[in-house]
Structures are given as C-alpha cells and as structure tokens.
Design an enzyme around this catalytic site. Structure first.
Site, PDB file in Angstrom:
ATOM      1  NE  ARG A   7      20.869  18.653 -66.398  1.00 18.19           N
ATOM      2  CZ  ARG A   7      20.841  18.337 -67.696  1.00 18.19           C
ATOM      3  NH1 ARG A   7      20.137  17.306 -68.107  1.00 18.19           N
ATOM      4  NH2 ARG A   7      21.504  19.038 -68.580  1.00 18.19           N
ATOM      5  CG  HIS A  43      22.423  12.395 -69.470  1.00 19.42           C
ATOM      6  ND1 HIS A  43      22.799  13.250 -68.474  1.00 19.42           N
ATOM      7  CD2 HIS A  43      21.765  13.170 -70.374  1.00 19.42           C
ATOM      8  CE1 HIS A  43      22.393  14.479 -68.756  1.00 19.42           C
ATOM      9  NE2 HIS A  43      21.749  14.452 -69.917  1.00 19.42           N
TER      10      HIS A  43
END
Ligand code: NDP
Length: 310
Positions: free
Chosen positions: A225, A273
């Site tokens: 993250r 991502h």
C-alpha cells in the site's frame, strides 16, 4: 430460504463475477441469489471490493457478514458502522498473480536487466550479477501473499529474510518479527518487497531511518500500500543513491497524480496498481465456501481483526 448475496464490487466487474459466483454457490450446496440489485435491507451477505465499498453499513440491517473481493481491508477495519464479521480474500489466483509480479520485478533488479532492455549505449561492458544466494532479499509481511512470494524467491536461491508481527517458520526464510526483527530484516537488504497491510502501525514504515539501514544502492519494491512509504524520504534516498531503484505499484493517491515526481524519476518504475487482481474464477469458490461456513454456524476463514487493522 434463499440466501441473498449482494454484489457491491465495481459495477464494471459484475459481468465477470456473475457466472462464477452463481456456479460456486450451487457447488457449495447453497440456495443463493447473487446480484448487484438486492435491497440493502434484504441482503444476508455483502461482497465488497477495495474501492467503492459502502462507508455506512447501517442500511444493511439483516447482514450476517461482509466478504471482501480484495486482500486490502483498510476501508473495513476502522468502520464503526460495521458490526458483523468481515472476511478478507485469500484467493489462489490473487496469490499466484502477486508471486509472478514480485518475482518478475525482483529478478529484473537482481539481474540488472534494465541496461540491456533499454540498450542505451553501444558499449560492451559486461556486469555479472551475483548469484541469488549472495543477494539478501527481504519481504516485509509474511501473510498469505508475503509467504507465497518469499517461498518462490527461496526456490530461486535468494538469501531470503522476512518480517511479520508474530513469529513464523517458513522453510528457507530467516523469519524476523517485532521491532528488533525489523532492524535485522532490513540490515543490508539489497531488495526489499513490501507486502504489509496499511494500518496505523505500518504507515511510513519505510522512512529515512529504515531506508538508511538497507544496503547502499538497494531496491524497494512496493505492491503493498502507498502509505507504507514516506515518499519524501524515498525521493531523498533516491537522490543520494542510498536507494538505487524503486518499483511502486501502489500510492497514497491513486491514480498517481500526473505531476508526481515518481513519474519522471529515472530510477522509479510506476505500475498502476496491477501487481495482482482478484480472479473471479478462483475467488468465487473461496467466497462461496465462506458463506457456506457462516450458514453452517462455522467461523468464516480469514476474518479481519479490526483491533489490529487487518
Ligand atoms: P495478510 O493479512 O495475510 O498478511 C499481512 C502480513 O503483514 C502478516 O504477516 C502480518 O503479520 C504482517 N503485519 C501486519 N502488521 C504488522 C506490523 N505492525 N508489524 C509486522 N508485521 C505486520 O495480508 P495479505 O498477504 O493477503 O496481503 C498483504 C497486502 O498486500 C494487503 O493488505 C494489500 O494491501 C496488498 N495487496 C496489494 C495488491 C496489489 O495489486 N497491489 C493485491 C493484493 C494485496 P502476522 O502474520 O504476524 O499477522
């Protein structure tokens, strides 16, 4: 009575989930209706993605549990309106995707492949990389994904170190835990892979101090993250050469803003991502099994511990 399963993942994904989910529910022996159009007050189960999940769970008055379609659960962990159990996704397809992405990027940096791929100079200057067993690679986070990535890298021969909150034993991996363990795991690491969840404790875990403890010129790979990294500290370490390269898949703001310095930095690779996507065909049976367990009065698998935040 028919179990009502409300699909609240991204609407664009419904077409790819509809058939696998319905098939998996039937295979699990469940009389279930899965649909994005169920009235919230009638839903027994809610399937949510990492993005676009409800922020207020009070309208879901009959809910028995929430099942995520993603491994990241930071949006659920701190939500006071969510009072039923929530399970995160551990899915063989998601794991395999993450292993492939991480192994690919570790090997790229280990072998120094950029110089040849870009073919920039007409100079014949061989640089022989060390063998994997002379390369210290550290994986921070030894959960479902971190363990699988660590084991794949062990199979390639790397000098593998890992770090988690609780003690672990993984064949071929020097496992560290706790605050002292972090120092040992990062000391001299040449490639560091971040597979921690985003929690209050892990935010900015990669900072000026931890970056300084890694080997000079080392590589940071982040499919975990964005907030795990203090971005200013990483940019400063890239400037001094303490960090040689970074491959970053996740960011504090996504999409990464066009003017963010990461985009233009010659030693940073940005991926949007995509380290690993949930695969409906494998995830569906995990979801159905968890609902079956809940209906049978058994504890769901991979429950989110909201006190820990993951
Ligand atoms: P898990 O919950 O299975 O594992 C998390 C790991 O982090 C565990 O080993 C845990 O330790 C460790 N950990 C958590 N907090 C701390 C802490 N304070 N100190 C030390 N260790 C800690 O998660 P997954 O492996 O399934 O997923 C990891 C993350 O990967 C997700 O949270 C998500 O953010 C990211 N992800 C990114 C994707 C992408 O496409 N970029 C796709 C999928 C996931 P312990 O084992 O002791 O509990």
């Amino acid at each position: 009575m028919t179990v009502q399963v409300l699909f609240a993942g991204r609407p664009a994904l419904w077409d790819s989930y509809a058939a696998p989910l319905q098939t998996a529910m039937t295979a699990a022996g469940l009389d279930a209706l899965v649909s994005p159009d169920i009235d919230p007050a009638q839903a027994d189960y809610l399937l949510v993605g990492a993005k676009g999940a409800p922020t207020d769970y009070r309208p879901f008055s009959r809910l028995k549990a929430v099942q995520t379609l993603s491994a990241g659960v930071e949006h659920l962990a701190g939500n006071p309106t969510l009072t039923v159990p929530a399970a995160r996704l551990v899915d063989p397809g998601l794991t395999q995707g993450m292993v492939e992405w991480c192994v690919g990027h570790v090997l790229r940096h280990h072998l120094g492949m950029d110089a040849q791929i870009k073919n920039t100079g007409a100079n014949w200057a061989p640089q022989v990389p060390p063998l994997a067993w002379h390369r210290k690679v550290t994986v921070l986070g030894l959960g479902a994904l971190g363990q699988a990535v660590a084991s794949a890298l062990v199979a390639l021969g790397f000098d593998l170190h890992g770090w988690s909150r609780s003690p672990k034993s993984i064949e071929g991996v020097a496992c560290h835990h706790g605050a002292d363990g972090l120092t040992q795991a990062l000391e001299g690491a040449e490639i560091t892979v971040l597979l921690l969840p985003k929690t209050d404790e892990t935010e900015n875990i990669i900072n000026a101090e931890t970056l300084a403890s890694m080997a000079r010129g080392s590589v940071v790979i982040n499919p975990g993250r964005g907030p795990l990294i203090d971005d200013d500290a990483l940019l400063a370490a890239l400037e001094t050469g303490q960090i040689g390269q970074a491959t970053l898949d996740v960011f504090r703001i996504e999409p990464l803003p066009e003017d963010h310095p990461y985009w233009a930095h010659p030693n940073v690779t940005v991926t949007p991502h995509i380290a690993s996507e949930t695969r409906p065909e494998t995830a569906a049976s995990v979801v159905a099994e968890n609902i079956r367990r809940c209906e049978a009065g058994l504890p769901m698998l991979y429950l989110v511990d909201r006190a820990r935040g993951y």
